[in-house]
Design a protein around this motif. Structure first.
Motif, PDB file in Angstrom:
ATOM      1  N   ILE A 178     -67.705 -66.498  22.976  1.00 14.93           N
ATOM      2  CA  ILE A 178     -68.104 -65.133  23.317  1.00 14.93           C
ATOM      3  C   ILE A 178     -69.367 -65.173  24.171  1.00 14.93           C
ATOM      4  N   GLN A 179     -70.336 -65.967  23.763  1.00 16.43           N
ATOM      5  CA  GLN A 179     -71.595 -66.044  24.513  1.00 16.43           C
ATOM      6  C   GLN A 179     -71.366 -66.597  25.916  1.00 16.43           C
ATOM      7  N   THR A 180     -70.510 -67.601  26.046  1.00 17.01           N
ATOM      8  CA  THR A 180     -70.196 -68.143  27.374  1.00 17.01           C
ATOM      9  C   THR A 180     -69.552 -67.080  28.253  1.00 17.01           C
ATOM     10  N   ALA A 181     -68.634 -66.316  27.693  1.00 21.26           N
ATOM     11  CA  ALA A 181     -67.989 -65.238  28.451  1.00 21.26           C
ATOM     12  C   ALA A 181     -69.036 -64.222  28.907  1.00 21.26           C
ATOM     13  N   LEU A 182     -69.925 -63.818  28.005  1.00 26.26           N
ATOM     14  CA  LEU A 182     -70.956 -62.842  28.361  1.00 26.26           C
ATOM     15  C   LEU A 182     -71.920 -63.411  29.399  1.00 26.26           C
ATOM     16  N   ASP A 183     -72.298 -64.677  29.236  1.00 23.85           N
ATOM     17  CA  ASP A 183     -73.205 -65.318  30.197  1.00 23.85           C
ATOM     18  C   ASP A 183     -72.602 -65.379  31.599  1.00 23.85           C
ATOM     19  N   ASN A 184     -71.285 -65.453  31.670  1.00 22.16           N
ATOM     20  CA  ASN A 184     -70.591 -65.544  32.952  1.00 22.16           C
ATOM     21  C   ASN A 184     -70.029 -64.209  33.417  1.00 22.16           C
ATOM     22  N   ASN A 185     -70.487 -63.131  32.770  1.00 22.43           N
ATOM     23  CA  ASN A 185     -70.075 -61.768  33.126  1.00 22.43           C
ATOM     24  C   ASN A 185     -68.575 -61.535  33.018  1.00 22.43           C
TER      25      ASN A 185
END
Length: 99
Positions: A7-14
């Motif tokens: 989830i954090q990776t997805a959010l970090d990559n918009n």
């Protein structure tokens, strides 16, 4: 905890996946992680404001962290977005806590 890095990776990559974030935010709230739930569900209502049930979930998360003002505002938003056809399905807590 297994989903958090993804989830954090997805959010970090918009990357925004409304269904995934909505469900994840709900699971966090149900697990008692209301502060984390507020963070995720705030994104859901920001980017998908027509996702009515997200306002209810966000309100419940705010209620869980003791932020009654933001909880009330989101319960009001949830109840106002429900159509007359769905009005009977509004949980009692949403009506009582929106006052």
């Amino acid at each position: 905890m297994l989903l958090e890095p993804y989830i954090q990776t997805a959010l970090d990559n918009n990357y925004y996946y409304p269904n995934v974030l909505n469900d994840y935010g709900f699971l966090l709230q149900q697990a008692g992680r209301n502060k984390d739930s507020v963070r995720i569900l705030s994104l859901v209502v920001k980017y998908t404001p027509k996702r009515t049930v997200a306002f209810l979930k966000l309100a419940d998360a705010y209620w869980g962290v003791g932020d009654k003002l933001n909880a009330s505002l989101n319960y009001k938003k949830y109840t106002s977005l429900n159509t007359d056809a769905n009005h009977d399905k509004i949980p009692i807590r949403a009506i009582e806590r929106s006052k």
